[in-house]
Design an enzyme around this catalytic site. Sequence first.
Site, PDB file in Angstrom:
ATOM      1  N   CYS A 192     -16.838  16.306 -20.717  1.00 21.12           N
ATOM      2  CA  CYS A 192     -17.480  15.311 -19.851  1.00 21.12           C
ATOM      3  C   CYS A 192     -17.663  15.692 -18.390  1.00 21.12           C
ATOM      4  CB  CYS A 192     -16.703  14.001 -19.911  1.00 21.12           C
ATOM      5  SG  CYS A 192     -16.890  13.197 -21.493  1.00 21.12           S
ATOM      6  N   THR A 197     -22.513   8.061 -22.383  1.00 18.47           N
ATOM      7  CA  THR A 197     -22.703   8.221 -20.936  1.00 18.47           C
ATOM      8  C   THR A 197     -24.153   8.609 -20.682  1.00 18.47           C
ATOM      9  OG1 THR A 197     -20.469   8.991 -20.809  1.00 18.47           O
ATOM     10  CG2 THR A 197     -21.859   9.430 -18.907  1.00 18.47           C
ATOM     11  N   LYS A 251     -19.751   4.830 -14.591  1.00 17.82           N
ATOM     12  CA  LYS A 251     -19.171   5.815 -15.504  1.00 17.82           C
ATOM     13  C   LYS A 251     -19.293   7.226 -14.933  1.00 17.82           C
ATOM     14  CE  LYS A 251     -17.610   8.221 -18.663  1.00 17.82           C
ATOM     15  NZ  LYS A 251     -17.519   8.423 -20.048  1.00 17.82           N
ATOM     16  N   PHE A 298     -14.200   4.909 -21.195  1.00 19.46           N
ATOM     17  CA  PHE A 298     -13.402   5.684 -20.245  1.00 19.46           C
ATOM     18  C   PHE A 298     -12.257   6.372 -20.961  1.00 19.46           C
ATOM     19  CE2 PHE A 298     -15.315   2.281 -17.667  1.00 19.46           C
ATOM     20  CZ  PHE A 298     -15.927   3.040 -16.683  1.00 19.46           C
ATOM     21  N   LEU A 299     -12.375   6.561 -22.264  1.00 26.57           N
ATOM     22  CA  LEU A 299     -11.197   7.084 -22.966  1.00 26.57           C
ATOM     23  C   LEU A 299     -11.076   8.592 -22.811  1.00 26.57           C
ATOM     24  CD1 LEU A 299     -12.519   8.057 -25.952  1.00 26.57           C
ATOM     25  CD2 LEU A 299     -12.420   5.610 -26.261  1.00 26.57           C
ATOM     26  N   ARG A 331     -14.099  22.507 -25.692  1.00 25.53           N
ATOM     27  CA  ARG A 331     -15.365  22.428 -24.974  1.00 25.53           C
ATOM     28  C   ARG A 331     -15.142  22.615 -23.467  1.00 25.53           C
ATOM     29  NH1 ARG A 331     -17.886  17.051 -27.476  1.00 25.53           N
ATOM     30  NH2 ARG A 331     -15.665  16.531 -27.542  1.00 25.53           N
ATOM     31  N   ALA A 367     -20.848   8.331 -35.218  1.00 25.28           N
ATOM     32  CA  ALA A 367     -19.439   8.247 -35.641  1.00 25.28           C
ATOM     33  C   ALA A 367     -18.656   9.404 -35.051  1.00 25.28           C
ATOM     34  CB  ALA A 367     -19.359   8.277 -37.166  1.00 25.28           C
ATOM     35  N   GLY A 368     -18.857   9.655 -33.765  1.00 20.28           N
ATOM     36  CA  GLY A 368     -18.207  10.804 -33.134  1.00 20.28           C
ATOM     37  C   GLY A 368     -16.882  10.447 -32.523  1.00 20.28           C
ATOM     38  N   TYR A 369     -16.532  11.246 -31.546  1.00 21.38           N
ATOM     39  CA  TYR A 369     -15.262  11.107 -30.869  1.00 21.38           C
ATOM     40  C   TYR A 369     -15.138   9.735 -30.190  1.00 21.38           C
ATOM     41  CZ  TYR A 369     -11.684  11.645 -27.487  1.00 21.38           C
ATOM     42  OH  TYR A 369     -10.571  11.415 -26.742  1.00 21.38           O
TER      43      TYR A 369
HETATM   44  C1  UDX Z   1     -19.718  10.673 -26.606  1.00 20.53           C
HETATM   45  C2  UDX Z   1     -20.870  10.019 -25.900  1.00 20.53           C
HETATM   46  O1  UDX Z   1     -21.791   9.565 -26.805  1.00 20.53           O
HETATM   47  C3  UDX Z   1     -21.395  10.927 -24.858  1.00 20.53           C
HETATM   48  O2  UDX Z   1     -22.494  10.391 -24.189  1.00 20.53           O
HETATM   49  C4  UDX Z   1     -20.300  11.096 -23.894  1.00 20.53           C
HETATM   50  O3  UDX Z   1     -20.693  11.743 -22.740  1.00 20.53           O
HETATM   51  C5  UDX Z   1     -19.185  11.849 -24.571  1.00 20.53           C
HETATM   52  O4  UDX Z   1     -18.764  11.153 -25.673  1.00 20.53           O
HETATM   53  P1  UDX Z   1     -19.042  11.999 -28.646  1.00 20.53           P
HETATM   54  O5  UDX Z   1     -18.669  10.781 -29.415  1.00 20.53           O
HETATM   55  O6  UDX Z   1     -17.957  12.854 -28.081  1.00 20.53           O
HETATM   56  O7  UDX Z   1     -20.040  11.608 -27.487  1.00 20.53           O
HETATM   57  O8  UDX Z   1     -20.060  12.878 -29.380  1.00 20.53           O
HETATM   58  P2  UDX Z   1     -20.013  13.422 -30.825  1.00 20.53           P
HETATM   59  O9  UDX Z   1     -18.613  13.542 -31.289  1.00 20.53           O
HETATM   60  O10 UDX Z   1     -20.937  14.579 -30.818  1.00 20.53           O
HETATM   61  O11 UDX Z   1     -20.649  12.210 -31.677  1.00 20.53           O
HETATM   62  C6  UDX Z   1     -21.952  11.785 -31.644  1.00 20.53           C
HETATM   63  C7  UDX Z   1     -22.366  11.453 -33.074  1.00 20.53           C
HETATM   64  O12 UDX Z   1     -23.653  10.866 -33.059  1.00 20.53           O
HETATM   65  C8  UDX Z   1     -22.424  12.641 -34.017  1.00 20.53           C
HETATM   66  O13 UDX Z   1     -21.584  12.413 -35.132  1.00 20.53           O
HETATM   67  C9  UDX Z   1     -23.892  12.708 -34.431  1.00 20.53           C
HETATM   68  O14 UDX Z   1     -24.070  13.140 -35.762  1.00 20.53           O
HETATM   69  C10 UDX Z   1     -24.331  11.278 -34.244  1.00 20.53           C
HETATM   70  N1  UDX Z   1     -25.774  11.121 -34.071  1.00 20.53           N
HETATM   71  C11 UDX Z   1     -26.446  11.893 -33.202  1.00 20.53           C
HETATM   72  C12 UDX Z   1     -26.445  10.162 -34.824  1.00 20.53           C
HETATM   73  O15 UDX Z   1     -25.853   9.463 -35.647  1.00 20.53           O
HETATM   74  N2  UDX Z   1     -27.784   9.999 -34.645  1.00 20.53           N
HETATM   75  C13 UDX Z   1     -28.494  10.779 -33.793  1.00 20.53           C
HETATM   76  O16 UDX Z   1     -29.708  10.619 -33.661  1.00 20.53           O
HETATM   77  C14 UDX Z   1     -27.793  11.761 -33.036  1.00 20.53           C
HETATM   78  C1  UDX Z   2     -12.135  12.640 -19.122  1.00 21.23           C
HETATM   79  C2  UDX Z   2     -11.810  11.331 -18.376  1.00 21.23           C
HETATM   80  O1  UDX Z   2     -10.427  11.324 -17.997  1.00 21.23           O
HETATM   81  C3  UDX Z   2     -12.149  10.130 -19.225  1.00 21.23           C
HETATM   82  O2  UDX Z   2     -11.912   8.919 -18.514  1.00 21.23           O
HETATM   83  C4  UDX Z   2     -13.613  10.208 -19.640  1.00 21.23           C
HETATM   84  O3  UDX Z   2     -13.976   9.124 -20.456  1.00 21.23           O
HETATM   85  C5  UDX Z   2     -13.872  11.525 -20.365  1.00 21.23           C
HETATM   86  O4  UDX Z   2     -13.500  12.623 -19.532  1.00 21.23           O
HETATM   87  P1  UDX Z   2     -10.943  14.142 -20.939  1.00 21.23           P
HETATM   88  O5  UDX Z   2     -12.077  15.081 -20.787  1.00 21.23           O
HETATM   89  O6  UDX Z   2     -10.473  13.792 -22.291  1.00 21.23           O
HETATM   90  O7  UDX Z   2     -11.261  12.761 -20.213  1.00 21.23           O
HETATM   91  O8  UDX Z   2      -9.714  14.824 -20.186  1.00 21.23           O
HETATM   92  P2  UDX Z   2      -8.862  14.643 -18.870  1.00 21.23           P
HETATM   93  O9  UDX Z   2      -7.498  14.263 -19.246  1.00 21.23           O
HETATM   94  O10 UDX Z   2      -9.542  13.798 -17.880  1.00 21.23           O
HETATM   95  O11 UDX Z   2      -8.796  16.169 -18.350  1.00 21.23           O
HETATM   96  C6  UDX Z   2      -9.959  16.893 -17.994  1.00 21.23           C
HETATM   97  C7  UDX Z   2      -9.610  18.264 -17.503  1.00 21.23           C
HETATM   98  O12 UDX Z   2      -8.986  18.217 -16.234  1.00 21.23           O
HETATM   99  C8  UDX Z   2      -8.629  19.036 -18.406  1.00 21.23           C
HETATM  100  O13 UDX Z   2      -9.031  20.377 -18.494  1.00 21.23           O
HETATM  101  C9  UDX Z   2      -7.317  18.923 -17.661  1.00 21.23           C
HETATM  102  O14 UDX Z   2      -6.435  19.967 -17.961  1.00 21.23           O
HETATM  103  C10 UDX Z   2      -7.791  18.984 -16.227  1.00 21.23           C
HETATM  104  N1  UDX Z   2      -6.853  18.382 -15.251  1.00 21.23           N
HETATM  105  C11 UDX Z   2      -6.559  17.056 -15.329  1.00 21.23           C
HETATM  106  C12 UDX Z   2      -6.310  19.161 -14.233  1.00 21.23           C
HETATM  107  O15 UDX Z   2      -6.577  20.365 -14.132  1.00 21.23           O
HETATM  108  N2  UDX Z   2      -5.474  18.579 -13.317  1.00 21.23           N
HETATM  109  C13 UDX Z   2      -5.157  17.244 -13.362  1.00 21.23           C
HETATM  110  O16 UDX Z   2      -4.396  16.778 -12.496  1.00 21.23           O
HETATM  111  C14 UDX Z   2      -5.715  16.464 -14.408  1.00 21.23           C
END
Ligand code: UDX
Ligand code: UDX
Length: 458
Positions: A275, A131, A219, A161-162, A345, A12-14
Amino acid sequence: MKFKKNILCIGAGYVGGPTMAVIAAKCPQYKVTVVDINEKRIREWESENLPIYEPGLDDIVKMARGRNLFFSKEIEKGINEADIIFVSVNTPTKTFGQGAGRAADLQYWERTARQILANSDSGKIIVEKSTLPVRTAEAMEKILNLNQEKIGFEVVSNPEFLSEGTAVKDLEKPDRVLIGSRETEAGIKARKEIVEVYANWVPRERIIESNVWSAELSKLTANAFLAQRISSINSISALCEKTEADIDEVAYAVGTDSRIGNKFLKASVGFGGSCFKKDILNLVYICQNYGLYEVADYWESVVKINEWQEGRFVRNMLAGMFNTVAGKKITVFGFAFKANTGDIRESPAIYVTRGLLEERAMVVISDPKALENAKKDLEDVKEGVSFEKDPYRAAEGSHAIAILTEWDIYRDLDYERILQSMATPAFIFDGRNILDHKKLFKIGFNVFAIGKSPLKHF
Ligand code: UDX
Ligand code: UDX
């Protein structure tokens, strides 16, 4: 009410939370349950204060929660009842053993596969949402098909891809949804079931079908390409600083070529976020494993340029301020890895702050949403760092301001007032190129921006 199908999401993460909220909102005929080993997180999803902030998320969660969207601690029951299981657990970079610092740590992933196997009485579609390295589905299938009862599992890849800050919009109106499966009869049937879920709101031509390996690799490749554009423009920013070319003018001129396009060409102090670095290093590791060292080196250079750009920013500050910042107060505007999020992060601000602290500067950090996270990250720092949300108070008495996140509020501050409160000569280092540099210079600041000639009064 009888639902057409039961969808479960583990994690239930991001990613898992918003994705499931949108699926539930758009598909009332499916029952969507989200589980997590972290019970606190589940309670938060059930409460008025959701564990993550994304514009628009509160509304859709409130609309669907209790109707066909449920958050639950009962993982085993959830697995057993599900027809489709999205797995969205975290896959951080490995910190130990082989591939430490590069490979993806798949322990949570494998544990989840085993948990699914142990609690399933019937066949299910398992959807990779996290991913993952290309060919993870193969390992997943091997584990799942260990069962004696010959229960059939199909593993489908449906990467997200969000982007943070626009997650709901990205889910509601995606550029594309990618769904990959085995090209067997059962694989294609499973793929079609996932297509059917998204087709409730995504135009059919935006749903791309492929084989499972292509989906997994796309991805990693998409993130690598996005990051590569930033490293490309940042590498040119260094050349601009030597040649009186202006990086924003160059980026504009280059980006108007429709074959190149103008997005992700904003020069900056560096890219951050959970990411880009992680996914590229993972790609690098995979290439090395297949003996593709030139390919690995090529992509690794994207991360190296990023680290160099962060280091260069600190070196430019030092050089600009007469080669010493020891004892000087420096105010950091923005600690989040990008605007409109509290997430820090891999934020370049971490690197820059620590670099300044090593030079014995006194760093004051200001940020509208990321201060709590900044404090946690810098917990180990004994002295030299303080935190102040109000940008005017933060800048009082400082020698320099470093803009590290492109928050709108920093564009509109009263810089004359700020200048009056600072030590002289006063410096601004704009790591995001968001300010009006000529105007700042005119009122008395010495201005250093990315990829531009410095504007100095001496
Ligand atoms: C996601 C994707 O899963 C990751 O691969 C991608 O690269 C980035 O985004 P995100 O949703 O941001 O990760 O991660 P996080 O917010 O840490 O959520 C993962 C959740 O999974 C956590 O709440 C954690 O408690 C849960 N989890 C982890 C389980 O429920 N079971 C497990 O065994 C491990
Ligand atoms: C990224 C990808 O865009 C998304 O598709 C994937 O699923 C997760 O990783 P995110 O990490 O939320 O998303 O941020 P993003 O908006 O892509 O920015 C990443 C970093 O690049 C930030 O630090 C941003 O400031 C920087 N950035 C972005 C630049 O320095 N210049 C740019 O032109 C665009």
